[in-house]
Design a protein around this motif. Structure first.
Motif, PDB file in Angstrom:
ATOM      1  N   ASN A  54       0.837  -1.196   0.000  1.00 44.15           N
ATOM      2  CA  ASN A  54       0.000   0.000   0.000  1.00 44.15           C
ATOM      3  C   ASN A  54       0.876   1.251   0.000  1.00 44.15           C
ATOM      4  N   LYS A  55       0.569   2.190  -0.864  1.00 42.18           N
ATOM      5  CA  LYS A  55       1.369   3.412  -0.953  1.00 42.18           C
ATOM      6  C   LYS A  55       1.168   4.333   0.242  1.00 42.18           C
ATOM      7  N   PHE A  56       0.017   4.223   0.924  1.00 38.20           N
ATOM      8  CA  PHE A  56      -0.271   5.131   2.033  1.00 38.20           C
ATOM      9  C   PHE A  56       0.458   4.729   3.305  1.00 38.20           C
ATOM     10  N   ASP A  57       1.054   3.554   3.317  1.00 38.97           N
ATOM     11  CA  ASP A  57       1.593   3.012   4.557  1.00 38.97           C
ATOM     12  C   ASP A  57       3.110   3.175   4.596  1.00 38.97           C
ATOM     13  N   VAL A  58       3.634   3.668   5.728  1.00 31.12           N
ATOM     14  CA  VAL A  58       5.075   3.762   5.930  1.00 31.12           C
ATOM     15  C   VAL A  58       5.659   2.356   5.961  1.00 31.12           C
ATOM     16  N   GLN A  59       6.779   2.157   5.263  1.00 25.47           N
ATOM     17  CA  GLN A  59       7.343   0.821   5.116  1.00 25.47           C
ATOM     18  C   GLN A  59       8.267   0.414   6.269  1.00 25.47           C
ATOM     19  N   HIS A  60       9.023   1.359   6.794  1.00 20.36           N
ATOM     20  CA  HIS A  60       9.977   1.041   7.853  1.00 20.36           C
ATOM     21  C   HIS A  60      10.052   2.206   8.839  1.00 20.36           C
ATOM     22  N   PHE A  61       9.886   1.900  10.114  1.00 19.58           N
ATOM     23  CA  PHE A  61      10.167   2.930  11.103  1.00 19.58           C
ATOM     24  C   PHE A  61      10.432   2.322  12.469  1.00 19.58           C
ATOM     25  N   CYS A  62      11.250   3.031  13.218  1.00 26.68           N
ATOM     26  CA  CYS A  62      11.558   2.677  14.595  1.00 26.68           C
ATOM     27  C   CYS A  62      11.766   3.979  15.350  1.00 26.68           C
ATOM     28  N   LEU A  63      11.145   4.100  16.499  1.00 31.46           N
ATOM     29  CA  LEU A  63      11.199   5.335  17.261  1.00 31.46           C
ATOM     30  C   LEU A  63      12.335   5.318  18.277  1.00 31.46           C
ATOM     31  N   ASP A  64      13.047   6.429  18.345  1.00 29.64           N
ATOM     32  CA  ASP A  64      14.030   6.650  19.398  1.00 29.64           C
ATOM     33  C   ASP A  64      13.261   7.065  20.654  1.00 29.64           C
ATOM     34  N   ILE A  65      13.369   6.302  21.734  1.00 30.32           N
ATOM     35  CA  ILE A  65      12.578   6.562  22.938  1.00 30.32           C
ATOM     36  C   ILE A  65      13.428   7.103  24.085  1.00 30.32           C
ATOM     37  N   GLU A  66      14.619   7.581  23.776  1.00 28.64           N
ATOM     38  CA  GLU A  66      15.537   8.048  24.823  1.00 28.64           C
ATOM     39  C   GLU A  66      14.940   9.205  25.623  1.00 28.64           C
ATOM     40  N   LYS A  67      14.279  10.133  24.949  1.00 26.23           N
ATOM     41  CA  LYS A  67      13.703  11.291  25.647  1.00 26.23           C
ATOM     42  C   LYS A  67      12.651  10.848  26.662  1.00 26.23           C
ATOM     43  N   ALA A  68      11.772   9.939  26.257  1.00 24.17           N
ATOM     44  CA  ALA A  68      10.742   9.439  27.171  1.00 24.17           C
ATOM     45  C   ALA A  68      11.362   8.657  28.319  1.00 24.17           C
ATOM     46  N   GLU A  69      12.426   7.952  28.032  1.00 24.27           N
ATOM     47  CA  GLU A  69      13.113   7.207  29.092  1.00 24.27           C
ATOM     48  C   GLU A  69      13.653   8.152  30.154  1.00 24.27           C
ATOM     49  N   LYS A  70      14.202   9.277  29.715  1.00 21.92           N
ATOM     50  CA  LYS A  70      14.814  10.224  30.654  1.00 21.92           C
ATOM     51  C   LYS A  70      13.769  11.035  31.415  1.00 21.92           C
ATOM     52  N   ILE A  71      12.756  11.550  30.706  1.00 21.18           N
ATOM     53  CA  ILE A  71      11.818  12.494  31.316  1.00 21.18           C
ATOM     54  C   ILE A  71      10.622  11.794  31.946  1.00 21.18           C
ATOM     55  N   LEU A  72      10.103  10.762  31.287  1.00 26.19           N
ATOM     56  CA  LEU A  72       8.903  10.069  31.781  1.00 26.19           C
ATOM     57  C   LEU A  72       9.231   8.770  32.509  1.00 26.19           C
ATOM     58  N   ASN A  73      10.521   8.450  32.609  1.00 24.46           N
ATOM     59  CA  ASN A  73      10.946   7.172  33.194  1.00 24.46           C
ATOM     60  C   ASN A  73      10.302   5.996  32.462  1.00 24.46           C
ATOM     61  N   PHE A  74      10.132   6.163  31.142  1.00 23.02           N
ATOM     62  CA  PHE A  74       9.485   5.138  30.332  1.00 23.02           C
ATOM     63  C   PHE A  74      10.435   3.987  30.061  1.00 23.02           C
ATOM     64  N   LYS A  75       9.914   2.782  30.203  1.00 22.91           N
ATOM     65  CA  LYS A  75      10.683   1.588  29.851  1.00 22.91           C
ATOM     66  C   LYS A  75       9.719   0.516  29.391  1.00 22.91           C
ATOM     67  N   PRO A  76       9.811   0.069  28.137  1.00 20.80           N
ATOM     68  CA  PRO A  76       8.922  -1.010  27.679  1.00 20.80           C
ATOM     69  C   PRO A  76       9.146  -2.271  28.509  1.00 20.80           C
ATOM     70  N   LYS A  77       8.074  -2.794  29.060  1.00 20.78           N
ATOM     71  CA  LYS A  77       8.188  -3.949  29.947  1.00 20.78           C
ATOM     72  C   LYS A  77       7.795  -5.259  29.268  1.00 20.78           C
ATOM     73  N   VAL A  78       6.978  -5.195  28.225  1.00 19.48           N
ATOM     74  CA  VAL A  78       6.412  -6.407  27.624  1.00 19.48           C
ATOM     75  C   VAL A  78       7.035  -6.642  26.253  1.00 19.48           C
ATOM     76  N   ASN A  79       7.695  -7.803  26.086  1.00 14.75           N
ATOM     77  CA  ASN A  79       8.283  -8.107  24.786  1.00 14.75           C
ATOM     78  C   ASN A  79       7.233  -8.690  23.833  1.00 14.75           C
ATOM     79  N   LEU A  80       7.620  -8.871  22.583  1.00  9.04           N
ATOM     80  CA  LEU A  80       6.667  -9.262  21.544  1.00  9.04           C
ATOM     81  C   LEU A  80       5.989 -10.592  21.844  1.00  9.04           C
ATOM     82  N   LYS A  81       6.740 -11.602  22.198  1.00  8.37           N
ATOM     83  CA  LYS A  81       6.137 -12.921  22.408  1.00  8.37           C
ATOM     84  C   LYS A  81       5.164 -12.906  23.575  1.00  8.37           C
TER      85      LYS A  81
END
Length: 305
Positions: free
Chosen positions: A264-291
């Motif tokens: 589909n042309k409307f859909d972004v093909q590849h992306f990954c977000l840098d979450i360093e800012k949220a980690e520092k300011i919001l104390n964000f840390k992904p806890k749940v892995n894919l599986k």
């Protein structure tokens, strides 16, 4: 604190509500209808209506402290089919909502934007909050415009705000019978013994975040001492559709029929977000892995049989 959640009966909104209740806040939900996959909660105030009913919104916003705006009437595909509707229902209504929030003396707005649609096809991955924004769908353009208007109202009227740009959220209570959220949709297909449709060769790779992790970040953005900020929220890793399919096979222990179609042309093909800012300011840390996340989602989907 007194919270008003626009779209609080939706997939993402319902998890924000859970956290707010757990933290002891007073919660009002404004939505078009009830939750799809669970009964109404006894300790929540529900207001039912459309976001273009500005009189009702004004009444609902009275004496509230924090607004969390997680309503969208479109997704990338549908937004391109009717651009005028996307603008009118999302951008115009959001501007009016922000104005009402200022008039009603709401202290802070947290707006749920988009991590994939905002940036478009990025030249450098992972994508930071300062990366170029080149949306390739009306959905992304509208989301970006809403962000800009929110900053405008903050500058001119003094209302605090933070913006969340999430990657692809998934988890229990996401509708497995709709067309949004590939993991849930794929699991719904597995439940019904239907073939999985993949647009492209399956090597499209994106960032996926478990719903509870995302909801926690939204809450943290609502109470953070830092405001006027944009936060990427994701897993910080890329996962291909083929890897998702293989993980689903492993979790469900089922053979899957997968059909591949032109991308589909409307859909972004590849992306990954840098979450360093949220980690520092919001104390964000992904806890749940894919599986683990897919396993929990599969348990929910099986309960709908």
């Amino acid at each position: 604190m007194k919270y008003i959640i626009l779209g609080g009966n939706g997939f993402i909104g319902s998890y924000i509500v859970d956290i707010l209740i757990e933290k002891g806040h007073e919660v009002t939900i404004f939505d078009r209808g009830t939750e799809k996959f669970r009964d109404s909660l006894s300790n929540v105030n529900y207001v039912y209506g459309n976001i273009d009913d500005h009189t009702l919104i004004k009444e609902t916003f009275a004496e509230k402290d924090i607004l969390i705006h997680c309503v969208s009437t479109t997704v990338p595909f549908t937004s391109n089919n009717n651009i005028e509707f996307d603008i009118e229902s999302n951008l115009i209504n959001s501007v009016k909502i922000f104005r009402i929030a200022c008039e009603q003396n709401i202290k802070r707005i947290v707006y749920l934007s988009s991590g994939g649609a905002i940036y478009g096809e990025a030249e450098v991955i992972p994508i930071t909050e300062n990366s170029q924004t080149n949306p390739i769908s009306s959905y992304g353009i509208t989301k970006l415009a809403i962000e800009k208007y929110l900053a405008y109202f903050s500058s001119n009227y003094g209302i605090e705000y933070n913006i969340i740009r999430p990657s692809n959220p998934y988890g229990p209570r996401q509708n497995p019978f709709g067309n949004q959220g590939v993991i849930s949709v794929f699991l719904g297909k597995v439940l019904r013994n239907e073939s999985i449709e993949v647009w492209g060769d399956g090597e499209i790779s994106k960032d996926y975040v478990f719903i509870e992790d995302l909801a926690e970040s939204i809450y943290e953005a609502s109470i953070s001492e830092q405001t006027s900020q944009i936060f990427n929220i994701g897993s910080g890793t890329t996962i291909s559709l083929n890897k998702i399919i293989n993980t689903i096979k492993e979790v469900t222990e089922k053979d899957l029929l997968v059909n591949y179609y032109p991308t589909n042309k409307f859909d972004v093909q590849h992306f990954c977000l840098d979450i360093e800012k949220a980690e520092k300011i919001l104390n964000f840390k992904p806890k749940v892995n894919l599986k683990h996340g897919i396993s929990m989602t599969w348990e929910f989907v099986k309960s709908l049989k």
